[in-house]
Scaffold this motif. Structure first.
Motif: not given
Length: 168
Positions: A24-33, A70-80
């Protein structure tokens, strides 16, 4: 790709199980791991369904939220524990305004679209064994970086089925 990574002027660290983005949050960033790993998933009632993973030298993004703001239903979570370089939408927009840079961005988006299409076809058409073999061929590093329970969920099979397939 190096050109996109070079845009980043911010680095963040998220600890194991910590969320980078919530439902439900908005995130307009791209991330490089830089290091670590994450999972991208959706909630289906009380169930979680993994739809993507990211690990060292991968880009991750909540693409729908990034593109629409816009808000998204996706969640991004650290595995480690994960270290990420942050590239903002403004940084990318400024980069794309420069001559010939749009071609690189289109290639990145095309690659994401093809990967997503391959996954959808796998889930609709192939047996669990075929899904396992295709993912193993396409992303062997996945099996070193991501716990089996998350891979099994991603492949839409039980952890026991995945274990049997890995042994055979």
């Amino acid at each position: 790709m190096k050109e996109i990574i070079a845009l980043s002027d911010q680095e963040i660290t998220i600890n194991r199980n910590e969320f980078l983005k919530i439902n439900g949050s908005i995130d307009t960033n791209l991330y490089y791991i830089e290091s670590g790993s994450v999972r991208i998933f959706i909630l289906d009632g009380s169930d979680e369904q993994n739809i993507r993973f990211g690990y060292k030298e991968n880009f991750v993004v909540s693409l729908d939220s990034f593109l629409t703001e816009q808000p998204s239903n996706l969640c991004i979570q650290a595995i480690k524990k994960t270290v990420l370089k942050v590239v903002t939408k403004k940084q990318i927009d400024d980069f794309l305004a420069l001559k010939n840079n749009a071609i690189l961005w289109v290639k990145i988006l095309e690659n994401l679209a093809v990967q997503q299409l391959e996954r959808e076809i796998d889930l609709l058409k192939n047996s669990p064994k075929e899904r396992y073999e295709r993912v193993l061929k396409r992303s062997p590093q996945l099996f070193q970086e991501i716990p089996n329970r998350h891979i099994a969920n991603y492949l839409r099979m039980s952890p026991e089925t995945l274990s049997r397939l890995k042994k055979s």
